[in-house]
Design an enzyme around this catalytic site. Structure first.
Site, short mmCIF file in Angstrom:
data_model
loop_
_atom_site.label_atom_id
_atom_site.label_comp_id
_atom_site.label_asym_id
_atom_site.label_seq_id
_atom_site.Cartn_x
_atom_site.Cartn_y
_atom_site.Cartn_z
N GLU A 105 -12.97 24.33 36.09
CA GLU A 105 -11.68 24.61 35.46
C GLU A 105 -11.66 25.98 34.78
O GLU A 105 -10.66 26.69 34.83
CB GLU A 105 -11.35 23.51 34.43
CG GLU A 105 -10.92 22.17 35.04
CD GLU A 105 -12.05 21.35 35.64
OE1 GLU A 105 -13.22 21.75 35.49
OE2 GLU A 105 -11.76 20.32 36.27
N ASP A 159 -7.13 15.43 30.97
CA ASP A 159 -8.38 15.29 30.20
C ASP A 159 -9.38 16.40 30.55
O ASP A 159 -10.15 16.84 29.72
CB ASP A 159 -9.05 13.95 30.52
CG ASP A 159 -8.09 12.78 30.41
OD1 ASP A 159 -8.23 11.97 29.50
OD2 ASP A 159 -7.16 12.70 31.25
N PHE A 160 -9.37 16.82 31.83
CA PHE A 160 -10.39 17.77 32.28
C PHE A 160 -10.09 19.21 31.86
O PHE A 160 -10.87 20.12 32.09
CB PHE A 160 -10.57 17.68 33.80
CG PHE A 160 -10.95 16.30 34.25
CD1 PHE A 160 -11.78 15.51 33.47
CD2 PHE A 160 -10.46 15.77 35.43
CE1 PHE A 160 -12.12 14.22 33.86
CE2 PHE A 160 -10.79 14.49 35.83
CZ PHE A 160 -11.62 13.71 35.04
N HIS A 207 -9.51 9.57 31.31
CA HIS A 207 -8.45 9.72 32.31
C HIS A 207 -7.09 9.28 31.77
O HIS A 207 -6.17 9.04 32.54
CB HIS A 207 -8.75 8.88 33.57
CG HIS A 207 -9.84 9.43 34.42
ND1 HIS A 207 -11.17 9.27 34.12
CD2 HIS A 207 -9.81 10.15 35.57
CE1 HIS A 207 -11.91 9.86 35.05
NE2 HIS A 207 -11.11 10.40 35.94
#
Ligand SMILES: Cc1ncc(C[n+]2csc(CCOP(=O)(O)OP(=O)(O)O)c2C)c(N)n1
Length: 658
Positions: free
Chosen positions: A397, A422-423, A464
């Site tokens: 990311e 979330d990521f 998630h």
């Protein structure tokens, strides 16, 4: 030190000499000024000049270079008027950041230089984005990015190299291995023989170069640059050199042995090269005196200009006006034809129509190409728009957000899909430090939309199901959109993509396939900063966004006696405070419901704004309804207990009877 001139003309040999001498002489002057308190910190590159000079000389002027804090030679080689550099270091208006950032923390499109942010590593991913832009434009340009040995330990370094290798991006990764990262010797920084070896793991061509020999360095890079322009690929270069002064001047060099410093002083790139030129009779002692005199005059004259310039004018409006680039919002109305579609379809349609409208818009994300993304929002896009614009990314990311910024620097809009919001934590740094601050720091827009599938109700547990808008709403420089309906999602996504500022676009995945609405089939936009009043009433104002809007609608449906204004915020940043205040002044009671846990959420700030602006209109304390102060759990019963949904009806009734 052995110098081999090969085919270089005498003129070129002298140019390289002068190019190295200039930053050396500027630094010597700066060290004096630093002691006099006329400039702030100084990171010395004395003894490392050959690298910046060699790399810059080997690149074309219209090719981007991304230097670090010891690469003064990049800036001087691109012929930036010195008074502008000096003004930058003094925080004056003729610098590049209007006094908002220091030293080399700036970029300039005029000179194709993109400076660093303090966090070091993101610089490498930005280079990936610039190089991707070059590839997409098919302009045969390369770019060069610098890092130190310390910086290579950051995850960003590894992510950026990996992406560059997988995408065959023409980036020259220049590692200046100068022995220390602040006080940390290389032996405590990494445990491989050469840093260049790391490139092998990424399937990348690598070279180790003597960083103190300008001719070796220049010949090598010139040849590599030519070859990269023809055959685009990343190359990792490790320059062996040494930092003979302290990390920054105040910190000294106590932790380095004198002998080591003395050894490297003997390898001084400038003095050795000067000796070579003297020996070859390409330069005389008189020439040196003359060159130094000219340079010294140039430095002094420019210092005088910068020093005499008035200090920056302090003005609140100027500061606030530069957080975002002005947006010329054009409302584009939808046609008459509508279709009843789900939220997920509206997002997909909005994206697709923007891809058609903006011919160079790029979408990047994990599994978004052939697979269509985990929510199938980009299904079929690959076939229509091709693999250059619909880009599957490795799981990295941070590098991808940085690359999106690099694309923007190179004039290309992009959208990054977080697989799950979330990521975003692993891409957090470039969002809040690079994208958010770029326009304020040096007026460079970060034309990036980050799509954030978020939220609960799908029993997916702590990693998630989060709704993490509050991580971003508190950072100046980011716009944050959070829609509850297909119509809003499609129109606001189009606006987000048109907006040249960074936008976090939250899409509630629990609503993706459960909420339907008639949505215009054609392209349209909706304005940012306008809440929508879904129901009107007199006794209470309910403020909600995302899934909580639907919870409020349910409660109102089963309590028809409650007369409420229901405000769907739609945009959290900018926030429609007028809509909030107008309603609260009418109803005198207000409840704010958010899906996130309570503390530090946006409900708290809205509550404060209401207290500060509508206190005399209130008949009850502002009520915040939020989820439990725990991470969000997986089991459906635990999740239901956690969520604020189950508290809303009771809280609303309590407030009404206050
Ligand atoms: C993410 C991050 N961690 C720590 C720092 C503090 N810091 C600034 S420069 C530096 C050393 C960098 O070493 P290196 O990359 O080898 O470059 P050099 O200074 O030697 O040229 C450190 C630790 C920082 N700026 N950013």
């Amino acid at each position: 030190m052995i110098f081999i001139k090969k085919n270089l003309s005498n003129k070129k040999l002298l140019e390289l000499y002068k190019a190295m001498l200039k930053p050396r002489m500027i630094e010597e002057k700066m060290l004096i000024l630093l002691r006099q308190g006329k400039i702030s910190k100084w990171f010395s590159g004395i003894g490392q000049e050959a690298i910046a000079i060699g790399v810059t000389a080997a690149l074309k002027e219209d090719e981007y270079i991304l230097p670090m804090h010891r690469n003064l030679g990049v800036f001087t080689s691109r012929n930036i008027p010195l008074y502008r550099l000096f003004a930058q270091w003094q925080g004056k208006a003729s610098g590049f950041t209007k006094g908002r950032d220091r030293s080399f923390h700036f970029g300039t499109q005029e000179y194709n230089i993109i400076g660093m942010i303090s966090h070091l590593g993101p610089q490498l991913g930005v280079a990936d984005g610039i190089a991707l832009g070059n590839l997409l434009k098919k302009n045969n340009k390369i770019c060069a990015v610098f890092t130190g040995d310390g910086g290579t330990s950051e995850g960003d370094f590894h992510e950026a190299l990996n992406v560059a290798s997988v995408w065959k991006l023409p980036v020259l990764f220049c590692v200046e291995n100068n022995g220390y990262g602040l006080s940390t010797p290389t032996s405590e920084q990494y445990n491989c023989k050469n840093l260049a070896d790391r490139g092998i793991g990424y399937g990348m061509e690598t070279h180790i170069i003597d960083g103190n020999n300008i001719l070796k360095l220049y010949h090598k890079i010139e040849a590599l640059a030519k070859s990269m322009r023809k055959n685009p690929r990343p190359i990792l270069l490790e320059f062996k050199t040494f930092r003979i002064r302290g990390h920054e001047e105040a910190s000294g060099t106590k932790y380095v042995s004198k002998e080591l410093i003395e050894d490297w002083v003997k390898k001084d790139p400038l003095k050795n090269y000067q000796k070579y030129l003297l020996d070859e009779k390409l330069l005389s002692l008189d020439d040196i005196l003359e060159i130094k005199k000219n340079l010294s005059n140039e430095i002094d004259e420019n210092w005088k200009i910068a020093n005499e310039e008035e200090a920056i004018t302090v003005n609140v409006t100027n500061e606030l006006n530069d957080v975002f680039k002005d947006v010329d919002y054009h409302k584009i109305k939808s046609g008459n034809s509508v279709e009843n579609i789900r939220l997920v379809d509206a997002v997909s349609q909005g994206l697709k129509q923007s891809m058609e409208r903006h011919e160079d818009l790029v979408i990047m994300g994990q599994d978004i190409a052939g697979y269509g993304g985990v929510f199938k929002i980009t299904e079929g896009f690959l076939e229509v728009f091709g693999e250059e614009r619909i880009r599957n990314t490795p799981i990295c990311e941070s590098a991808i957000v940085s690359a999106a910024y690099g694309l923007s620097v190179n004039g290309i809009k992009s959208i990054v899909e977080m697989q799950f919001s979330d990521f975003v934590s692993t891409g957090f740094n470039p969002i809040v430090n690079l994208l958010a601050k770029s326009y304020y720091r040096w007026n460079q827009p970060a034309d990036v939309v980050i799509r954030m599938p978020c939220g609960a109700g799908v029993g997916a547990g702590p990693f998630h199901s989060q709704t993490n808008e509050a991580w971003f709403t508190k950072t100046p420089g980011l716009k944050v959109i959070y829609t509850a309906f297909p119509y809003d999602a499609k129109g606001l996504l189009a606006t987000a993509i048109n907006d040249p500022n960074p936008v976090l676009f939250f899409e509630h995945k629990g609503l993706y396939r459960t909420i339907r609405q008639d949505v215009p089939t054609e392209y349209y936009t909706l304005p940012f900063g306008k809440a929508s009043l879904l129901q009107t009433g007199n006794n209470v104002t309910i403020i909600a966004f995302g899934a909580s809007v639907h919870w409020a609608l349910e409660v109102l449906e089963s309590n028809l006696d409650i007369s409420a204004d229901l405000i769907d915020l739609r945009c959290l940043q900018p926030l429609d405070t007028e809509a909030i205040f107008t309603s609260v002044r009418k109803t005198s009671k207000v409840i704010i419901v958010q899906e996130d846990s309570l503390f530090g959420g946006i409900a708290s700030d809205i509550s404060s704004l209401i207290h500060e602006n509508c206190f005399e209109f209130l008949d009850a304390p502002v009520k915040r309804v939020a989820s439990m102060e725990t991470p969000i759990p997986f089991d459906s019963k635990l999740e239901a207990q956690y969520l604020s949904k189950n508290k809303l009806e009771t809280a609303l009734k309590e407030l009404l009877s206050y």
